[in-house]
Motif scaffolding. Sequence first.
Motif, PDB file in Angstrom:
ATOM      1  N   LEU A  14       3.210  -0.559  -7.947  1.00 38.79           N
ATOM      2  CA  LEU A  14       3.337  -0.616  -6.503  1.00 38.79           C
ATOM      3  C   LEU A  14       2.072  -1.232  -5.906  1.00 38.79           C
ATOM      4  N   ARG A  15       2.239  -1.945  -4.827  1.00 38.96           N
ATOM      5  CA  ARG A  15       1.092  -2.525  -4.117  1.00 38.96           C
ATOM      6  C   ARG A  15       0.500  -1.445  -3.224  1.00 38.96           C
ATOM      7  N   VAL A  16      -0.788  -1.154  -3.409  1.00 32.73           N
ATOM      8  CA  VAL A  16      -1.421  -0.023  -2.729  1.00 32.73           C
ATOM      9  C   VAL A  16      -2.631  -0.494  -1.929  1.00 32.73           C
ATOM     10  N   GLY A  17      -2.718  -0.043  -0.690  1.00 32.29           N
ATOM     11  CA  GLY A  17      -3.875  -0.325   0.155  1.00 32.29           C
ATOM     12  C   GLY A  17      -4.476   0.966   0.662  1.00 32.29           C
ATOM     13  N   LEU A  18      -5.786   0.998   0.805  1.00 31.62           N
ATOM     14  CA  LEU A  18      -6.494   2.155   1.332  1.00 31.62           C
ATOM     15  C   LEU A  18      -7.265   1.719   2.569  1.00 31.62           C
ATOM     16  N   PHE A  69      -1.946  -7.013   5.570  1.00 31.08           N
ATOM     17  CA  PHE A  69      -1.540  -6.383   4.311  1.00 31.08           C
ATOM     18  C   PHE A  69      -0.022  -6.272   4.188  1.00 31.08           C
ATOM     19  N   ARG A  70       0.665  -6.134   5.312  1.00 35.05           N
ATOM     20  CA  ARG A  70       2.131  -6.062   5.381  1.00 35.05           C
ATOM     21  C   ARG A  70       2.704  -4.942   4.507  1.00 35.05           C
ATOM     22  N   PRO A  71       2.361  -3.699   4.774  1.00 35.03           N
ATOM     23  CA  PRO A  71       2.885  -2.586   3.971  1.00 35.03           C
ATOM     24  C   PRO A  71       4.353  -2.312   4.275  1.00 35.03           C
ATOM     25  N   ASP A  72       5.067  -1.788   3.293  1.00 32.39           N
ATOM     26  CA  ASP A  72       6.451  -1.352   3.496  1.00 32.39           C
ATOM     27  C   ASP A  72       6.506   0.042   4.080  1.00 32.39           C
ATOM     28  N   VAL A  73       5.452   0.805   3.849  1.00 31.65           N
ATOM     29  CA  VAL A  73       5.367   2.171   4.379  1.00 31.65           C
ATOM     30  C   VAL A  73       3.890   2.536   4.497  1.00 31.65           C
ATOM     31  N   VAL A  74       3.562   3.334   5.510  1.00 30.98           N
ATOM     32  CA  VAL A  74       2.186   3.794   5.727  1.00 30.98           C
ATOM     33  C   VAL A  74       2.175   5.310   5.711  1.00 30.98           C
ATOM     34  N   ALA A 341       9.528   8.393  -5.216  1.00 29.06           N
ATOM     35  CA  ALA A 341      10.892   8.438  -4.675  1.00 29.06           C
ATOM     36  C   ALA A 341      10.875   8.479  -3.145  1.00 29.06           C
ATOM     37  N   LEU A 342       9.928   9.235  -2.577  1.00 23.90           N
ATOM     38  CA  LEU A 342       9.818   9.307  -1.125  1.00 23.90           C
ATOM     39  C   LEU A 342       9.416   7.954  -0.537  1.00 23.90           C
ATOM     40  N   PHE A 343       8.412   7.312  -1.134  1.00 20.63           N
ATOM     41  CA  PHE A 343       7.981   6.010  -0.634  1.00 20.63           C
ATOM     42  C   PHE A 343       9.133   5.012  -0.656  1.00 20.63           C
ATOM     43  N   ARG A 344       9.870   4.991  -1.757  1.00 20.20           N
ATOM     44  CA  ARG A 344      10.965   4.021  -1.882  1.00 20.20           C
ATOM     45  C   ARG A 344      12.086   4.332  -0.894  1.00 20.20           C
ATOM     46  N   ALA A 345      12.370   5.608  -0.693  1.00 22.48           N
ATOM     47  CA  ALA A 345      13.436   5.985   0.255  1.00 22.48           C
ATOM     48  C   ALA A 345      13.061   5.597   1.680  1.00 22.48           C
ATOM     49  N   VAL A 346      11.822   5.843   2.070  1.00 22.42           N
ATOM     50  CA  VAL A 346      11.377   5.512   3.421  1.00 22.42           C
ATOM     51  C   VAL A 346      11.325   4.000   3.616  1.00 22.42           C
ATOM     52  N   ALA A 347      10.828   3.270   2.608  1.00 20.64           N
ATOM     53  CA  ALA A 347      10.771   1.812   2.698  1.00 20.64           C
ATOM     54  C   ALA A 347      12.170   1.215   2.750  1.00 20.64           C
ATOM     55  N   LYS A 348      13.114   1.818   2.027  1.00 25.45           N
ATOM     56  CA  LYS A 348      14.491   1.321   2.007  1.00 25.45           C
ATOM     57  C   LYS A 348      15.128   1.418   3.375  1.00 25.45           C
TER      58      LYS A 348
END
Length: 353
Positions: A14-18, A69-74, A341-348
Motif C-alpha cells: 500500500l502507498r503510505v504517507g505520514l 500525495f492524492r490519498p485514497d483515504v486519510v 480491510a477497513l482502509f480498502r472498504a473506505v477507499a472503495k
Amino acid sequence: MATMMMNDMAARGLRVGLLTWDPEDATAHYPMDPAITWMKLAMGEASQRAGWGLRLRRQRAIRRLARGFRPDVVIGFQAGAFIALRTALVGLGIPMIAAERNAPDLYDFLRQGVRARRMTELALATASRITVQLPSYRPRYPAFLRRRIVDIPNPVPALAEPPYPNEAADPPRLILNMGRLSYQKNQAFLLRAFARVAPTHPEWTLAFVGDGDAGATLKALCHELDLDDRVLFPGATRDVGAWYARSAFLAFPSLWEGFPNALVEAFAHGLPAVGLRTTSGVNELIVEGETGLLSAPDEGAFAEALARMIRDDEARREMGRKAARSILAYDPKAIFDRWEALFRAVAKRRSAP
C-alpha cells in the motif's frame, strides 16, 4: 502503534504517507520503512498553542500536500489531529477515518469536558468511519455515531520467549511504572500508595520510566515522602524491554486510557499488573486475580493491592504467565488485516459510482 501499522501497510504494497508538524530535520523515533512518504509541515512549534494565522497557514499547507500525495483515504489519530485534517480537506472528497485513542472517560477529567465532548462528537459525525480500541467503548458514544464505529485493538507482538522475571533464581524486587510523567498517569497517587508499603517492605524499589511535565513535581513529592532512596527516575528510554525484564510487576493507576501499550507490553514480558477498576480498558485487560489485581481509586486500597502482589511470589508468578498468554489475542498480523480491510472498504466507497 502508528509506525508499526505504517510499516506493515507499506510491506503489503500500500502507498503510505505520514503527515506531522515536525521540522524538516526531525528523525523518526522508531524505524520507518523508506517507502513511507514523510511530509513535515515545519510550521511553528507543535508543543505550543498556535495562533489563528499559523493555523490558517497550516491548513493551506495540509491541503496542498494532500493534493500532491492524492490519498485514497486519510486517518487522523486522536480527535485534535482528525479535526485539523477534516477542516483542511473539506471539499476534496477524500474519505476520512477518525482513530480514537482514548476511552470516553477522558472527558470526565477535562476542565470543560462536557463542551469538549459535544464538539468532538459533532466533528466525528463527519468521519467515514470511527475506530475505537475496545468493543465496550461503542455504546458510550451517541447513537448517531455508533453505526460508523469499528473496534480494532492495538497489535501486541508476542515475545518468542518471555523472560518471566518472577521465575528467576533471584526474583526482582522492583515495581515498574512505565509511561509519560503526567496527570493522566496518576503517578502522585502511586507514590503516596507506595509510601504506605515501603516501610514494611524495605527490599522493594519503585521505578518511574519515562519523562514528562509532572517530573519535577513527582521528584519533590518523593523527597517530601522520604523516598529518595527507594524510587528511581531514570527518564525515557528506547530499551523498555530491559526494564520489563528486571521488574516484578507493573503499577498502573492511570485515570484514563484507551488500549494502554505499557500494560500489554508488561504482559508480553510476563509481568502482572495492578490498576484501577474504574479505568476503562485497564479494567478489561487486567482480569482480577488472573493477569493482575484491580483496586478501588483509593490510596489505601491501592497500597493493599501493591502489598498483596509483593507478598505472594507464587501468585505473582502465575499471574505473569497468564498475562503473557492473554496478549496472544492481539496478534499483529490479525490486527493489521482488520486495518487493511477497513482502509480498502473506505477507499472503495469513494471510488463507487
